[in-house]
Motif scaffolding. Structure first.
Motif, short mmCIF file in Angstrom:
data_model
loop_
_atom_site.label_atom_id
_atom_site.label_comp_id
_atom_site.label_asym_id
_atom_site.label_seq_id
_atom_site.Cartn_x
_atom_site.Cartn_y
_atom_site.Cartn_z
N GLU A 1 -8.95 -59.32 -2.98
CA GLU A 1 -8.10 -59.90 -3.97
C GLU A 1 -6.80 -60.32 -3.27
O GLU A 1 -6.34 -61.34 -3.59
N ARG B 1 -15.22 -66.33 -4.47
CA ARG B 1 -16.04 -65.59 -5.37
C ARG B 1 -15.33 -64.74 -6.20
O ARG B 1 -15.35 -64.73 -7.43
N ARG B 2 -14.31 -64.10 -5.74
CA ARG B 2 -13.64 -63.10 -6.70
C ARG B 2 -12.93 -63.72 -7.45
O ARG B 2 -12.54 -63.50 -8.73
N ALA C 1 -12.91 -66.91 -8.76
CA ALA C 1 -13.58 -67.38 -9.84
C ALA C 1 -14.13 -66.54 -10.92
O ALA C 1 -14.17 -66.90 -11.99
N SER C 2 -14.24 -65.19 -10.58
CA SER C 2 -14.54 -64.18 -11.67
C SER C 2 -13.21 -63.80 -12.43
O SER C 2 -13.53 -63.11 -13.56
N MET C 3 -12.00 -64.11 -12.06
CA MET C 3 -10.88 -63.45 -12.51
C MET C 3 -10.54 -64.35 -13.69
O MET C 3 -10.36 -65.61 -13.85
N SER C 4 -9.85 -63.72 -14.92
CA SER C 4 -9.33 -64.23 -15.78
C SER C 4 -7.99 -64.70 -15.66
O SER C 4 -7.35 -64.32 -14.62
N ASP D 1 -6.04 -61.51 -15.36
CA ASP D 1 -6.36 -60.87 -14.31
C ASP D 1 -5.37 -61.47 -13.08
O ASP D 1 -4.81 -60.67 -12.34
#
Length: 392
Positions: free
Chosen positions: A132, A160-161, A163-166, A169
């Motif tokens: 992160e 990738r991380r 892209a997965s975060m709102s 987040d």
């Protein structure tokens, strides 16, 4: 060892009455409302000391008198801030406070990506997520040259991380990394943080280390004359972040600092959690090597994760051999006492603590909830009692 407790002043959700109930007898505090580089007035120090003593406690350690950024970069009106620092040292000494913990971290204080990392027991801990952090540094902050500090694999994992975060987040991550810092009256936003990074752009590790040594050459003689012990806190985490120079990360750094200005007033804070986050550091060996130069200790523990991340574990449950560290500190106390030294007793505090029990949901300073530190201090007290009884 004298059991102390960090207290952030009258607005701290953990009161001095709570501190006494936890079993601590000393306080570690600072004038956080004046911690902008100005000289601390004697009347403000006296007022804080009176509050602490009225609660039946001692003000044993100042943590911290801020080292202004101009001192670290030796730019602008840094000499004015140096004079203010000297005045503050003399003022706290006049009030009878003989230990000053400080740090020399560029821009940041201790840095975590997560202030509420879920633990198996149902509480939460502080955590540094290496993936992160890379995502923020390279892909959000877009620090010039940041890509060179990471492997291609790490940057791919970071993408990738991210892209997965709102959005929430990401806002949480940015708040934790650059906006929220303990005991500081101001915050950075993304642009102001970039501007501060630019101030350090051309300052090498060697240059920054020399800034630290130049600071010590100015301050240590004042501390020695005043009877104050300076105890530098290590960088946290103890490795480069944001491309900033880090110069108090490992045993070699502590060794160089002590050698730079030989004085009983120039020493270290043995923070087992900060030094322990660097896998190179053997904390028991460091406690043994630097024993005579340890003026203060923060006792907490960390658990390393395979990808370079780490989280703060229970005080006796991480990768630091806390029993071994306590043994070395108690052995040093006995050595000092045999020599008749006035500083035979080393102040320690339980550093950080999990958010547990009914502190969950309350207003707390992250890392400094009452019950988590009470639990940590109780565990440390048990270790100290056992070592004292059976090891000597």
């Amino acid at each position: 060892m004298k059991q102390t407790w960090r207290w952030f002043g009258p607005d701290d959700p953990v009161t001095l009455a709570h501190v006494r109930q936890a079993g601590a007898v000393g306080i570690v505090s600072a004038l956080h409302h004046l911690n902008d580089g100005r000289a601390w007035p004697a009347d403000e120090i006296a007022r804080r000391k009176a509050i602490i003593e009225e609660a039946g406690l001692d003000w044993d350690v100042v943590e911290s008198i801020v080292v202004h950024e101009t001192i670290k970069t030796r730019t602008g009106n840094y000499r004015e801030y140096l004079d203010n620092y000297k005045a503050s040292i003399r003022a706290v000494a006049a009030a009878g406070i003989r230990t000053v913990c400080y740090n020399f971290m560029a821009i940041t204080d201790w840095t975590r990506t997560d202030l509420d990392y879920p633990m198996p027991h149902g509480g939460t801990a502080l955590r540094f997520d290496a993936v992160e952090f890379c995502a923020y540094d390279v892909l959000v902050l877009k620090r010039p040259g940041a890509e060179a500090d990471y492997t291609a694999e790490r940057i791919e994992a970071a993408a990738r991380r991210l892209a997965s975060m709102s959005e929430s987040d990401l806002a949480r991550l940015e708040r934790n990394l650059i906006e929220w810092v303990p005991a500081r009256e101001f915050v950075y936003d993304r642009e102001s943080f970039r501007r501060m990074l630019d101030v350090y752009r051309d300052l090498t590790v060697e240059g920054f280390r020399e800034s630290l040594f130049a600071f010590l050459r100015e301050i240590v003689p004042v501390a020695e004359e005043a009877g104050v012990k300076l105890a530098i806190h290590p960088d946290d985490p103890p490795f480069p972040i944001f491309g900033l120079p880090r110069v108090v990360c490992r045993a070699a750094d502590a060794r160089a600092l002590i050698d730079a200005v030989k004085s009983p007033s120039n020493g270290i804070t043995l923070c087992t959690g900060s030094y322990g986050a660097n896998r190179e550091n053997d904390l028991v060996a460091m406690a043994r090597e630097f024993a005579s130069d340890i003026h203060f200790a923060h006792l907490r523990n960390v658990k390393h994760e395979p990808d370079g991340s780490f989280h703060e574990s229970e005080h006796l449950g991480g990768d630091v051999d806390m029993v071994g560290v306590v043994y070395e500190l108690l052995k040093e106390e006995r050595r000092r006492a045999a020599e008749g030294r006035a500083d035979a007793t080393i102040p320690i505090r339980p550093d950080h603590g999990h958010l547990i029990v009914d502190d969950i949901g309350k207003k707390v300073n992250p890392g400094y909830s009452g019950i988590g530190r009470l639990k940590g201090l109780a565990e440390l007290r048990g270790v100290m009692t056992a070592v004292e009884r059976y090891a000597f």
